[in-house]
Design a protein around this motif. Structure first.
Motif, mmCIF file in Angstrom:
data_model
loop_
_atom_site.group_PDB
_atom_site.id
_atom_site.type_symbol
_atom_site.label_atom_id
_atom_site.label_comp_id
_atom_site.label_asym_id
_atom_site.label_seq_id
_atom_site.Cartn_x
_atom_site.Cartn_y
_atom_site.Cartn_z
ATOM 1 N N UNK A 1 0.810 -1.244 0.006
ATOM 2 C CA UNK A 1 -0.120 0.035 -0.125
ATOM 3 C C UNK A 1 0.978 1.293 0.145
ATOM 4 N N UNK A 2 2.267 1.231 0.345
ATOM 5 C CA UNK A 2 3.094 2.256 0.210
ATOM 6 C C UNK A 2 2.931 2.884 1.361
ATOM 7 N N UNK A 3 2.863 2.502 2.498
ATOM 8 C CA UNK A 3 2.405 3.267 3.777
ATOM 9 C C UNK A 3 3.575 2.617 4.841
ATOM 10 N N UNK A 4 3.687 3.224 5.944
ATOM 11 C CA UNK A 4 4.697 2.528 6.927
ATOM 12 C C UNK A 4 3.726 2.552 8.177
ATOM 13 N N UNK B 1 -2.570 3.597 12.718
ATOM 14 C CA UNK B 1 -1.303 3.782 13.017
ATOM 15 C C UNK B 1 -0.447 3.630 11.686
ATOM 16 N N UNK B 2 -0.891 4.121 10.499
ATOM 17 C CA UNK B 2 -0.284 4.239 9.231
ATOM 18 C C UNK B 2 -0.065 5.796 8.903
ATOM 19 N N UNK B 3 1.050 5.629 8.132
ATOM 20 C CA UNK B 3 1.216 7.124 7.552
ATOM 21 C C UNK B 3 1.856 6.857 6.213
ATOM 22 N N UNK B 4 1.699 7.700 5.257
ATOM 23 C CA UNK B 4 2.515 7.589 3.703
ATOM 24 C C UNK B 4 4.025 7.454 4.163
ATOM 25 N N UNK B 5 4.221 6.435 3.214
ATOM 26 C CA UNK B 5 5.836 6.162 3.297
ATOM 27 C C UNK B 5 6.690 7.215 2.782
ATOM 28 N N UNK B 6 7.740 7.661 3.493
ATOM 29 C CA UNK B 6 8.600 8.966 2.768
ATOM 30 C C UNK B 6 9.479 8.331 1.454
ATOM 31 N N UNK B 7 9.472 9.126 0.642
ATOM 32 C CA UNK B 7 10.200 8.693 -0.554
ATOM 33 C C UNK B 7 11.626 8.552 -0.219
#
Length: 197
Positions: A142-145, A191-197
């Protein structure tokens, strides 16, 4: 018959006896009778009943994990991935409730009998590792962390599912159990956030 085949048959016979009659009644004699083998074969294949219980615990735990992994498909939407994973575990549980009940009986047996502590420890290590890897796979897809350490989240998921399993074994309320799984998925999403590039 090869020793490995006899061992596998005794293992499955033990699981059948435990599923039907419970762990306490799974004596070596009951197991060999179930397998249609003489008692001496048991002692040829296993050092003791303790060793057999350890193998049963590991076999069942790895079986549940493999079933869930086989049904899990990662999605771009992390909620869908999480729910797929949770529903996969739940589907296997509802399909074989008496077999899953063995796991709880074996855990208690291991904790109450000196020398068996590692059986219970290994059981939960396998479960926690499986949940951790599925959480990581879901996040990657999903591209999150995660904003909470994955081992903590895996323990939270395992604890929730353990509680749901025990409660369902008592009341068989599938609707509320599935609703609780949805709630768990929604809480994990917080408890997710967009993954940093």
């Amino acid at each position: 018959m090869a020793a490995s085949d006899r061992r596998a048959e005794l293992l499955e016979a033990a699981i059948r006896v435990m599923t039907r009659d419970g762990v306490a009644k799974a004596t070596t004699r009951a197991i060999v009778n179930e397998a249609g083998m003489p008692l001496g074969v048991f002692h040829y294949c296993f050092d003791s009943r303790a060793q057999l219980l350890e193998v049963v615990t590991q076999t069942l735990t790895e079986r549940y994990v493999a079933e869930a992994r086989g049904l899990f498909t990662p999605h771009r939407e992390i909620r869908d991935s999480i729910l797929d994973s949770l529903h996969a575990f739940w589907k296997g549980f509802e399909a074989n409730p008496r077999e899953h009940q063995i796991s709880y009986e074996l855990t208690q047996y291991a904790l109450r009998n000196p020398g068996f502590e590692n059986v219970a420890r290994r059981q939960y290590e396998i479960f926690l590792s499986a949940f951790a890897s599925l959480l990581e796979l879901a996040a990657d897809s999903a591209g999150v962390e995660w904003t909470v350490p994955v081992p903590v989240l895996a323990r939270y998921v395992q604890s929730t599912i353990d509680g749901l399993n025990i409660t369902w074994l008592v009341d068989r309320n599938s609707d509320d159990s599935r609703a609780a799984l949805e709630l768990l998925a929604d809480h994990l999403l917080q408890h997710t956030r967009p993954r940093e590039a």
